[in-house]
Motif scaffolding. Sequence first.
Motif, PDB file in Angstrom:
ATOM      1  N   TYR A 194      17.030  27.010  64.537  1.00  0.00           N
ATOM      2  CA  TYR A 194      17.139  26.078  65.659  1.00  0.00           C
ATOM      3  C   TYR A 194      16.436  26.674  66.886  1.00  0.00           C
ATOM      4  N   ARG A 199      12.486  26.188  68.922  1.00  0.00           N
ATOM      5  CA  ARG A 199      11.173  25.543  68.987  1.00  0.00           C
ATOM      6  C   ARG A 199      10.111  26.623  69.127  1.00  0.00           C
ATOM      7  N   ASP A 221      24.871  20.705  62.704  1.00  0.00           N
ATOM      8  CA  ASP A 221      25.934  19.709  62.832  1.00  0.00           C
ATOM      9  C   ASP A 221      26.765  19.750  61.556  1.00  0.00           C
ATOM     10  N   THR A 228      16.222  20.367  63.742  1.00  0.00           N
ATOM     11  CA  THR A 228      16.335  21.716  64.321  1.00  0.00           C
ATOM     12  C   THR A 228      15.534  21.849  65.602  1.00  0.00           C
ATOM     13  N   GLN A 229      14.581  20.954  65.818  1.00  0.00           N
ATOM     14  CA  GLN A 229      13.749  21.031  67.010  1.00  0.00           C
ATOM     15  C   GLN A 229      14.344  20.282  68.195  1.00  0.00           C
ATOM     16  N   SER A 230      15.405  19.525  67.959  1.00  0.00           N
ATOM     17  CA  SER A 230      16.029  18.760  69.041  1.00  0.00           C
ATOM     18  C   SER A 230      17.508  19.066  69.219  1.00  0.00           C
ATOM     19  N   ASP A 231      18.188  19.490  68.168  1.00  0.00           N
ATOM     20  CA  ASP A 231      19.616  19.773  68.259  1.00  0.00           C
ATOM     21  C   ASP A 231      19.847  21.206  68.755  1.00  0.00           C
ATOM     22  N   TRP A 232      21.021  21.429  69.343  1.00  0.00           N
ATOM     23  CA  TRP A 232      21.376  22.772  69.809  1.00  0.00           C
ATOM     24  C   TRP A 232      21.703  23.710  68.650  1.00  0.00           C
ATOM     25  N   GLY A 233      22.181  23.137  67.567  1.00  0.00           N
ATOM     26  CA  GLY A 233      22.564  23.947  66.418  1.00  0.00           C
ATOM     27  C   GLY A 233      22.986  23.049  65.279  1.00  0.00           C
ATOM     28  N   GLU A 287      21.302  29.058  61.700  1.00  0.00           N
ATOM     29  CA  GLU A 287      21.155  28.924  63.150  1.00  0.00           C
ATOM     30  C   GLU A 287      19.836  29.468  63.668  1.00  0.00           C
TER      31      GLU A 287
END
Length: 402
Positions: A164, A166, A148, A141-146, A161
């Motif tokens: 997601y 930081r 998967d 959640t700290q690197s993805d846009w939303g 959502e």
Amino acid sequence: MRIPFRALNRPFLFDYSAELSDVRAVPGEVSVGATAGAVWGRAEQQDFRSRVRGTLLGAAVGDALGAPVDGLGLTEIREAYGAEGLTDLAFGYGRRGAVTHLTQLTLFSVDGLIRAQVRRDTGAWHPPTDLHRAYRRWAATQSDWGPDERRKDDGWLAREEWLYARRDPARSCLLGFGDETMGTLDAPKNPGELGPEAAARSAPFGLLVGWEPQLVAQLAVECATQTHGHPTAYLSAGAYAVIVHALARGESLDAAVQQALAMLAARPGHQPVTDALQHALGAVRQGMPSPGRVEELVGQGTAEGLLAVAVYCALVGEDIRHGLCLAVNQGGPSAVAGALTGGLLGALHGETALPPAWLAELEGRPSVLVLADDFAMEMTQGPALHGPGGSTPGWLSRYPRG
């Protein structure tokens, strides 16, 4: 069943299956998920759910209260919010009631514990591994846009959502969960890390009320070493989990701290944590509570100091609002202080004692409540949801065995 101290000093490959294999339902007590349904009456279930909700909501609202002043000195806080300091939720991350990575990780702790119970049906039973998988889902959640949608084994929490985002995650957490290698007592991640973040995600371990306190401590310690490898940090996490555990079972806060001190006495490297807890108890007898006394307990802002602050503020607070405000109005890590204090007060008093106006504005409150209720259901009625005789498809969709 009592867990011998010598067993708890074993390193990483602690045999949870062996330690819990002979736990059975005992009249008047609670048990682990596999047998809990036999001993929980309606009143006990309601009380337990209230304490689970109280713990998770209390930690989250304390986190949200402290977040806007995190890192500010006491003078700066008073200049911004008045002579009394911060006394209400304030804007942080663009809204009132926003939580930090501390709450995010606490929720994934709960998710990992439920998943560990579900995976036990397969014969795979090593909770630290399941917790590490949960924390790796947080790391995504700290690197993805939303979310998967292709990752079917992620479960429902990882598809929320609002997570997601930081929220100033500690570098130790990003490094610790940044790859597949899991830190252990033999080979901890970040072995010099003294910070309080591992303790702040450890309240859910204390909600395993059917486990012996020593085993609760062991699990919290092993999971803390995944990011915080210094004994002061991981033993603070273990002590905090044991205090929450005693409160969730109906003990007083004084008695809960004594249980933590007894647990610590057998652990190498315990002295800083023991001294901090004793300092907190001594400070209660030193007159009216004040920000100065809280800042003295905070010290360098390391794990044992924040644990001491939480215990002190929970003991001396006139009510939950006062205790939380006392915890966050200081120059140390205010979000951690609020989260740790809120977890204790929520476990002690249950959800209905928390300030309703703050809960109404708390970010992610619906998700916290759903997760809390799912945890309470799993721990009290797990056999009705999954097991050798059959499983509820909806439950396995929410908490996959993978």
